[in-house]
Write an enzyme that holds these catalytic residues in place. Structure first.
Site, PDB file in Angstrom:
ATOM      1  CE  LYS A  13     -14.981 -12.573  76.605  1.00  0.00           C
ATOM      2  NZ  LYS A  13     -16.089 -13.503  76.261  1.00  0.00           N
ATOM      3  NE  ARG A  88     -12.163 -14.255  70.644  1.00  0.00           N
ATOM      4  CZ  ARG A  88     -13.049 -13.341  71.045  1.00  0.00           C
ATOM      5  NH1 ARG A  88     -12.653 -12.177  71.495  1.00  0.00           N
ATOM      6  NH2 ARG A  88     -14.320 -13.623  70.989  1.00  0.00           N
ATOM      7  NE  ARG A 126     -24.372 -10.570  72.642  1.00  0.00           N
ATOM      8  CZ  ARG A 126     -23.079 -10.855  72.671  1.00  0.00           C
ATOM      9  NH1 ARG A 126     -22.336 -10.390  73.648  1.00  0.00           N
ATOM     10  NH2 ARG A 126     -22.532 -11.608  71.743  1.00  0.00           N
ATOM     11  NE  ARG A 159     -21.891  -9.737  68.683  1.00  0.00           N
ATOM     12  CZ  ARG A 159     -20.927  -9.962  69.591  1.00  0.00           C
ATOM     13  NH1 ARG A 159     -20.852  -9.189  70.662  1.00  0.00           N
ATOM     14  NH2 ARG A 159     -20.061 -10.924  69.435  1.00  0.00           N
ATOM     15  NE  ARG A 170     -19.420 -15.652  69.021  1.00  0.00           N
ATOM     16  CZ  ARG A 170     -20.326 -14.908  69.647  1.00  0.00           C
ATOM     17  NH1 ARG A 170     -21.604 -14.986  69.319  1.00  0.00           N
ATOM     18  NH2 ARG A 170     -19.951 -14.073  70.589  1.00  0.00           N
TER      19      ARG A 170
HETATM   20  P1  AP5 Z   1     -21.747 -10.225  77.307  1.00  0.00           P
HETATM   21  O1  AP5 Z   1     -21.279  -9.405  78.451  1.00  0.00           O
HETATM   22  O2  AP5 Z   1     -22.015  -9.540  76.022  1.00  0.00           O
HETATM   23  O3  AP5 Z   1     -20.770 -11.484  77.106  1.00  0.00           O
HETATM   24  P2  AP5 Z   1     -19.303 -11.544  76.473  1.00  0.00           P
HETATM   25  O4  AP5 Z   1     -18.533 -12.515  77.294  1.00  0.00           O
HETATM   26  O5  AP5 Z   1     -18.743 -10.174  76.311  1.00  0.00           O
HETATM   27  O6  AP5 Z   1     -19.675 -12.207  75.099  1.00  0.00           O
HETATM   28  P3  AP5 Z   1     -19.313 -11.818  73.594  1.00  0.00           P
HETATM   29  O7  AP5 Z   1     -20.163 -12.709  72.742  1.00  0.00           O
HETATM   30  O8  AP5 Z   1     -19.438 -10.351  73.317  1.00  0.00           O
HETATM   31  O9  AP5 Z   1     -17.858 -12.209  73.533  1.00  0.00           O
HETATM   32  P4  AP5 Z   1     -17.083 -12.744  72.381  1.00  0.00           P
HETATM   33  O10 AP5 Z   1     -15.802 -12.892  73.070  1.00  0.00           O
HETATM   34  O11 AP5 Z   1     -17.510 -13.943  71.658  1.00  0.00           O
HETATM   35  O12 AP5 Z   1     -17.315 -11.633  71.260  1.00  0.00           O
HETATM   36  P5  AP5 Z   1     -16.403 -10.437  70.802  1.00  0.00           P
HETATM   37  O13 AP5 Z   1     -17.276  -9.285  70.578  1.00  0.00           O
HETATM   38  O14 AP5 Z   1     -15.210 -10.301  71.677  1.00  0.00           O
HETATM   39  O15 AP5 Z   1     -23.072 -10.995  77.790  1.00  0.00           O
HETATM   40  C1  AP5 Z   1     -23.827 -11.810  76.910  1.00  0.00           C
HETATM   41  C2  AP5 Z   1     -25.316 -11.695  77.246  1.00  0.00           C
HETATM   42  O16 AP5 Z   1     -25.536 -12.193  78.560  1.00  0.00           O
HETATM   43  C3  AP5 Z   1     -25.854 -10.255  77.254  1.00  0.00           C
HETATM   44  O17 AP5 Z   1     -27.162 -10.250  76.750  1.00  0.00           O
HETATM   45  C4  AP5 Z   1     -25.841  -9.854  78.739  1.00  0.00           C
HETATM   46  O18 AP5 Z   1     -26.874  -8.928  79.028  1.00  0.00           O
HETATM   47  C5  AP5 Z   1     -26.104 -11.196  79.422  1.00  0.00           C
HETATM   48  N1  AP5 Z   1     -25.416 -11.326  80.713  1.00  0.00           N
HETATM   49  C6  AP5 Z   1     -24.159 -10.920  81.037  1.00  0.00           C
HETATM   50  N2  AP5 Z   1     -23.847 -11.255  82.306  1.00  0.00           N
HETATM   51  C7  AP5 Z   1     -24.952 -11.903  82.794  1.00  0.00           C
HETATM   52  C8  AP5 Z   1     -25.244 -12.505  84.060  1.00  0.00           C
HETATM   53  N3  AP5 Z   1     -24.357 -12.496  85.081  1.00  0.00           N
HETATM   54  N4  AP5 Z   1     -26.450 -13.087  84.213  1.00  0.00           N
HETATM   55  C9  AP5 Z   1     -27.368 -13.101  83.193  1.00  0.00           C
HETATM   56  N5  AP5 Z   1     -27.151 -12.531  81.973  1.00  0.00           N
HETATM   57  C10 AP5 Z   1     -25.947 -11.953  81.779  1.00  0.00           C
HETATM   58  O19 AP5 Z   1     -15.838 -10.989  69.403  1.00  0.00           O
HETATM   59  C11 AP5 Z   1     -16.672 -11.110  68.260  1.00  0.00           C
HETATM   60  C12 AP5 Z   1     -15.855 -11.655  67.101  1.00  0.00           C
HETATM   61  O20 AP5 Z   1     -14.788 -10.724  66.779  1.00  0.00           O
HETATM   62  C13 AP5 Z   1     -15.128 -12.974  67.357  1.00  0.00           C
HETATM   63  O21 AP5 Z   1     -15.970 -14.103  67.129  1.00  0.00           O
HETATM   64  C14 AP5 Z   1     -13.967 -12.883  66.327  1.00  0.00           C
HETATM   65  O22 AP5 Z   1     -14.409 -13.156  65.031  1.00  0.00           O
HETATM   66  C15 AP5 Z   1     -13.588 -11.412  66.408  1.00  0.00           C
HETATM   67  N6  AP5 Z   1     -12.552 -11.156  67.437  1.00  0.00           N
HETATM   68  C16 AP5 Z   1     -12.692 -10.392  68.558  1.00  0.00           C
HETATM   69  N7  AP5 Z   1     -11.548 -10.387  69.277  1.00  0.00           N
HETATM   70  C17 AP5 Z   1     -10.667 -11.157  68.587  1.00  0.00           C
HETATM   71  C18 AP5 Z   1      -9.330 -11.557  68.836  1.00  0.00           C
HETATM   72  N8  AP5 Z   1      -8.659 -11.156  69.935  1.00  0.00           N
HETATM   73  N9  AP5 Z   1      -8.744 -12.381  67.926  1.00  0.00           N
HETATM   74  C19 AP5 Z   1      -9.373 -12.781  66.815  1.00  0.00           C
HETATM   75  N10 AP5 Z   1     -10.652 -12.449  66.528  1.00  0.00           N
HETATM   76  C20 AP5 Z   1     -11.305 -11.641  67.408  1.00  0.00           C
END
Ligand code: AP5
Length: 218
Positions: A13, A88, A126, A159, A170
């Site tokens: 994403k 979420r 990552r 991270r 997660r």
């Molecule tokens: P990446 O693009 O980083 O994936 P992502 O879907 O963004 O994954 P995240 O782990 O960042 O999402 P998340 O939703 O768990 O974390 P967030 O920061 O929102 O890609 C991942 C890896 O794959 C990278 O290395 C990339 O290079 C590679 N990649 C990408 N596309 C690829 C492809 N097509 N092929 C191969 N490789 C690829 O949230 C973190 C924490 O914050 C949560 O756990 C929670 O505690 C809190 N939080 C955030 N939002 C909320 C909310 N709305 N409510 C409550 N708590 C929240």
């Protein structure tokens, strides 16, 4: 356009939101990035969120909804945005509907689908820039040898929530609390599921094509 990028952690994403926000000229609004900045800055929000994030749990709905309401009121969000990692929970989705009740609402919810083994592989490999948040991947897109970001020169780190045990938690939290949003948006006729296990460029192209079709329909 107003997009929601929905999907389990590691489905790409953030990667797509970052590229497409430039293509479409609209901001990427990532609640994860906002929270990580608050933790790094040591603000009150950051102090509340730190332990919860490290455990891979969700920050409380009240905090997140307040934060999004403030962010969507900023001028750069007037033309549209990509919500990355929000909503979420069903409560967050209902609050968003409420916030947007005087406008056309969300145009499309893109649901990123990737098999679990691939998600674990992507997240444990990552690496992230402390300065600008750019993602690298030790397998597909390794950072420079001096461990400094290509874009901003910031330090590259892993991270805390990208350790395998936390990644598994997660994924469980996603299945329990976030996956019900798939049905929620299906019922609203806004859900578009995509196979996000393909190459980054292929996924990007599919989202651009979809946005063209939606604009033509509007
Ligand atoms: P990446 O693009 O980083 O994936 P992502 O879907 O963004 O994954 P995240 O782990 O960042 O999402 P998340 O939703 O768990 O974390 P967030 O920061 O929102 O890609 C991942 C890896 O794959 C990278 O290395 C990339 O290079 C590679 N990649 C990408 N596309 C690829 C492809 N097509 N092929 C191969 N490789 C690829 O949230 C973190 C924490 O914050 C949560 O756990 C929670 O505690 C809190 N939080 C955030 N939002 C909320 C909310 N709305 N409510 C409550 N708590 C929240």
């Amino acid at each position: 356009m107003r997009f929601i990028f929905l999907g389990a952690p590691g489905t790409g994403k953030g990667t797509q939101a970052s590229v497409l926000s430039q293509t479409f000229g609209i901001p990427q609004i990532s609640t994860g990035d906002i929270l990580r900045k608050a933790v790094a800055d040591g603000t009150e929000l950051g102090r509340k969120a730190k332990a919860v994030m490290e455990a891979g749990e969700l920050v409380s709905d009240d905090i997140i909804i307040g934060l999004i309401a403030e962010r969507l009121a900023q001028p750069d969000a007037a033309k549209g945005y990509i919500l990355d990692g929000f909503p979420r929970t069903l409560q967050q989705a209902a609050a968003l509907d409420q916030l947007l009740s005087h406008s056309a609402g969300i145009d499309a919810v893109i649901c990123f689908q990737v098999p679990e083994d691939e998600i674990v592989r992507r997240l444990t490999s990552r690496r992230t820039c402390r300065g600008c948040g750019r993602n690298y991947n030790m397998i597909t897109d390794p950072p420079p040898a001096d461990n400094r970001c290509r874009d901003c020169g910031g330090e590259i780190y892993q991270r805390d929530d990208d350790k395998e045990e936390t990644v598994r938690n997660r994924l469980q939290v996603y299945a329990e609390k976030t996956a019900p949003l798939i049905d929620y948006y299906k019922k609203q006729g806004k859900l578009h599921e995509i196979d996000a296990s393909r190459e980054i460029e292929e996924v990007r192209r599919e989202i651009v094509d979809l946005s063209r079709r939606l604009s033509l329909r509007a």
